[in-house]
Design a protein around this motif. Structure first.
Motif, PDB file in Angstrom:
ATOM      1  N   SER A 150       3.718   0.269 -15.845  1.00  0.00           N
ATOM      2  CA  SER A 150       3.094   1.020 -14.760  1.00  0.00           C
ATOM      3  C   SER A 150       2.194   2.086 -15.375  1.00  0.00           C
ATOM      4  O   SER A 150       2.412   2.530 -16.495  1.00  0.00           O
ATOM      5  CB  SER A 150       4.145   1.648 -13.846  1.00  0.00           C
ATOM      6  OG  SER A 150       4.854   2.647 -14.525  1.00  0.00           O
TER       7      SER A 150
ATOM      8  N   THR B 179      -0.590   3.659  -6.038  1.00  0.00           N
ATOM      9  CA  THR B 179      -0.227   4.949  -6.624  1.00  0.00           C
ATOM     10  C   THR B 179       1.284   5.140  -6.710  1.00  0.00           C
ATOM     11  O   THR B 179       1.766   5.790  -7.634  1.00  0.00           O
ATOM     12  CB  THR B 179      -0.852   6.108  -5.840  1.00  0.00           C
ATOM     13  OG1 THR B 179      -0.483   6.016  -4.470  1.00  0.00           O
ATOM     14  CG2 THR B 179      -2.361   6.096  -5.965  1.00  0.00           C
ATOM     15  N   LYS B 180       2.030   4.603  -5.762  1.00  0.00           N
ATOM     16  CA  LYS B 180       3.489   4.752  -5.813  1.00  0.00           C
ATOM     17  C   LYS B 180       4.117   3.894  -6.907  1.00  0.00           C
ATOM     18  O   LYS B 180       5.050   4.323  -7.580  1.00  0.00           O
ATOM     19  CB  LYS B 180       4.114   4.397  -4.464  1.00  0.00           C
ATOM     20  CG  LYS B 180       3.985   5.485  -3.439  1.00  0.00           C
ATOM     21  CD  LYS B 180       4.695   5.096  -2.164  1.00  0.00           C
ATOM     22  CE  LYS B 180       4.608   6.216  -1.139  1.00  0.00           C
ATOM     23  NZ  LYS B 180       5.272   5.846   0.128  1.00  0.00           N
ATOM     24  N   THR B 181       3.621   2.661  -7.071  1.00  0.00           N
ATOM     25  CA  THR B 181       4.222   1.757  -8.052  1.00  0.00           C
ATOM     26  C   THR B 181       3.615   1.897  -9.436  1.00  0.00           C
ATOM     27  O   THR B 181       4.272   1.600 -10.429  1.00  0.00           O
ATOM     28  CB  THR B 181       4.069   0.287  -7.607  1.00  0.00           C
ATOM     29  OG1 THR B 181       2.678  -0.048  -7.566  1.00  0.00           O
ATOM     30  CG2 THR B 181       4.724   0.056  -6.266  1.00  0.00           C
TER      31      THR B 181
ATOM     32  N   GLU C  98      -1.942   3.428  -1.385  1.00  0.00           N
ATOM     33  CA  GLU C  98      -0.638   4.096  -1.440  1.00  0.00           C
ATOM     34  C   GLU C  98       0.342   3.288  -2.292  1.00  0.00           C
ATOM     35  O   GLU C  98       1.076   3.847  -3.117  1.00  0.00           O
ATOM     36  CB  GLU C  98      -0.088   4.285  -0.029  1.00  0.00           C
ATOM     37  CG  GLU C  98       1.240   4.998  -0.005  1.00  0.00           C
ATOM     38  CD  GLU C  98       1.818   5.113   1.392  1.00  0.00           C
ATOM     39  OE1 GLU C  98       2.705   5.958   1.574  1.00  0.00           O
ATOM     40  OE2 GLU C  98       1.401   4.353   2.284  1.00  0.00           O
ATOM     41  N   THR C  99       0.334   1.964  -2.129  1.00  0.00           N
ATOM     42  CA  THR C  99       1.222   1.112  -2.923  1.00  0.00           C
ATOM     43  C   THR C  99       0.855   1.187  -4.402  1.00  0.00           C
ATOM     44  O   THR C  99       1.744   1.276  -5.258  1.00  0.00           O
ATOM     45  CB  THR C  99       1.141  -0.346  -2.437  1.00  0.00           C
ATOM     46  OG1 THR C  99       1.482  -0.389  -1.051  1.00  0.00           O
ATOM     47  CG2 THR C  99       2.069  -1.249  -3.215  1.00  0.00           C
TER      48      THR C  99
ATOM     49  N   SER D  24      -1.254   5.189 -14.566  1.00  0.00           N
ATOM     50  CA  SER D  24      -1.983   6.072 -13.668  1.00  0.00           C
ATOM     51  C   SER D  24      -3.471   5.739 -13.810  1.00  0.00           C
ATOM     52  O   SER D  24      -3.848   4.849 -14.577  1.00  0.00           O
ATOM     53  CB  SER D  24      -1.739   7.535 -14.045  1.00  0.00           C
ATOM     54  OG  SER D  24      -2.295   7.811 -15.313  1.00  0.00           O
TER      55      SER D  24
END
Length: 161
Positions: free
Chosen positions: A59, A149-151, A146-147, A61
């Protein structure tokens, strides 16, 4: 707030152009061609990084997505300058590094036209710098963002809500 809006717009342009331009110039491209191809190279490079990261289960950023593309471009550019001394002279020699003045004129005219159209159709419709245009498919795209950035997985092959 409009100053913040235009500063972030400028930063987005830099993030889109700098890695691709370094990559293109590192492959011995001309400055003119590098400017034209830079966004495409950055976009494709970021997509490849996203797919590889997803395949490896890493994962990330936004920085982890752009940094490899930037570093590869920088490495290619520095190696090219170190290996070929004549390329450094050619790159910074205006007559050889660029196309003729007509090419630059039409490139700048295209950028200006895109800026005007973007301002007219996008920025003019905003209530303020903190708002955004509510298009019919924004619910889907905002949910994907949103998915992502969350995952921390930005791969286009794994997009689910």
């Amino acid at each position: 707030m409009w100053v913040d809006f235009f500063v972030s717009y400028f930063i987005a342009i830099l993030l889109l152009y700098v890695p691709g331009l370094l990559f293109a110039l590192g492959l011995r491209g001309r400055l003119f061609d590098g400017v034209i191809l830079a966004p495409l190279i950055t976009f494709v490079g970021s997509g490849v990084v996203a797919i590889v990261y997803y395949g490896l289960g890493i994962s990330s950023s936004w920085l982890g997505m752009l940094l490899p593309v930037f570093l590869v471009g920088l490495l290619l550019f520095v190696c090219r300058l170190g290996i070929d001394a004549s390329y450094k002279k050619q790159l910074f020699n205006h007559n050889q590094a660029c196309c003729n003045s007509h090419d630059w004129f039409f490139l700048l005219l295209s950028i200006a036209a895109a800026f005007v159209v973007g301002m007219f159709f996008f920025v003019k419709t905003l209530d303020g710098p903190a708002s955004f245009n509510q298009g019919p498919d924004n619910v889907h795209h905002l949910a994907l963002i949103e998915t992502f950035t969350k995952t921390g997985f930005y791969s286009p092959l794994s997009t689910t809500l």
